[in-house]
Design a protein around this motif. Sequence first.
Motif, short mmCIF file in Angstrom:
data_model
loop_
_atom_site.label_atom_id
_atom_site.label_comp_id
_atom_site.label_asym_id
_atom_site.label_seq_id
_atom_site.Cartn_x
_atom_site.Cartn_y
_atom_site.Cartn_z
N HIS A 48 0.80 -1.22 0.00
CA HIS A 48 0.00 0.00 0.00
C HIS A 48 0.83 1.27 0.00
O HIS A 48 0.29 2.36 0.17
CB HIS A 48 -0.92 0.02 1.22
N LEU A 49 2.13 1.16 -0.19
CA LEU A 49 3.02 2.32 -0.10
C LEU A 49 2.63 3.42 -1.08
O LEU A 49 2.65 4.60 -0.74
CB LEU A 49 4.47 1.88 -0.33
N CYS A 50 2.23 3.05 -2.28
CA CYS A 50 1.87 4.05 -3.30
C CYS A 50 0.56 4.76 -2.96
O CYS A 50 0.35 5.90 -3.38
CB CYS A 50 1.74 3.38 -4.66
N ASP A 51 -0.32 4.11 -2.18
CA ASP A 51 -1.63 4.69 -1.86
C ASP A 51 -1.57 5.73 -0.75
O ASP A 51 -2.49 6.53 -0.61
CB ASP A 51 -2.60 3.58 -1.42
N LEU A 52 -0.52 5.71 0.04
CA LEU A 52 -0.45 6.58 1.21
C LEU A 52 0.03 7.97 0.80
O LEU A 52 1.02 8.12 0.11
CB LEU A 52 0.47 5.95 2.26
N LYS A 53 -0.69 8.98 1.27
CA LYS A 53 -0.51 10.34 0.80
C LYS A 53 0.70 11.05 1.38
O LYS A 53 1.49 11.65 0.68
CB LYS A 53 -1.77 11.15 1.07
N HIS A 57 -0.02 10.36 7.36
CA HIS A 57 -0.99 9.33 6.97
C HIS A 57 -0.37 7.94 7.14
O HIS A 57 -1.04 7.01 7.59
CB HIS A 57 -1.42 9.57 5.52
N VAL A 58 0.90 7.81 6.80
CA VAL A 58 1.61 6.53 6.95
C VAL A 58 1.64 6.11 8.41
O VAL A 58 1.36 4.96 8.74
CB VAL A 58 3.05 6.62 6.38
#
Length: 160
Positions: A48-53, A57-58
């Motif tokens: 999900h690394l690419c989805d986190l803004k 948020h991470v």
Amino acid sequence: MTEQEKQDFLDLYEKYFDMVYRVCFSFMKNTADTEDAVSETFLKLTEHLCDLKNEQHVKGWLVVTASNHCKNQLKHWWRKNRSYDRADEPEQEGQPFEINETMEAVMNLPDKYKTAVYLYYYEGYSSAEIGSMTGKSASAVRNDLQKARKLLKTNILSCN
């Protein structure tokens, strides 16, 4: 995964490992299961690394994901059929934090309060931020914190 993504992941791993470990340990209460939960949490992060803004948020995503993973593991049928007491576990070097009396009391809270208490008191999130991470309203989070404080106070007073 590109070299930049690998480096971003390694940076996040180094920065948040201790925090994720503490969250998982508060649920799992033993080193082996905690390490498994931490590994699973960071494995999910790679997906999900690419989805986190952004980095904030991470951080929230990691706490909620680690908490949810641990809760799921604790509900598993196999875990319910075995008994594992942390006191039987040998001392291990390299544990990222010391378990003091307060952390022990937090670890013994019901699961529904642990995440809110940890995020509020240990990570410094507001009740509104915790609510958005956990899908609860800010007032529900404040209510959970109030009940958790009452339980902690009762538990500490009964021990003395």
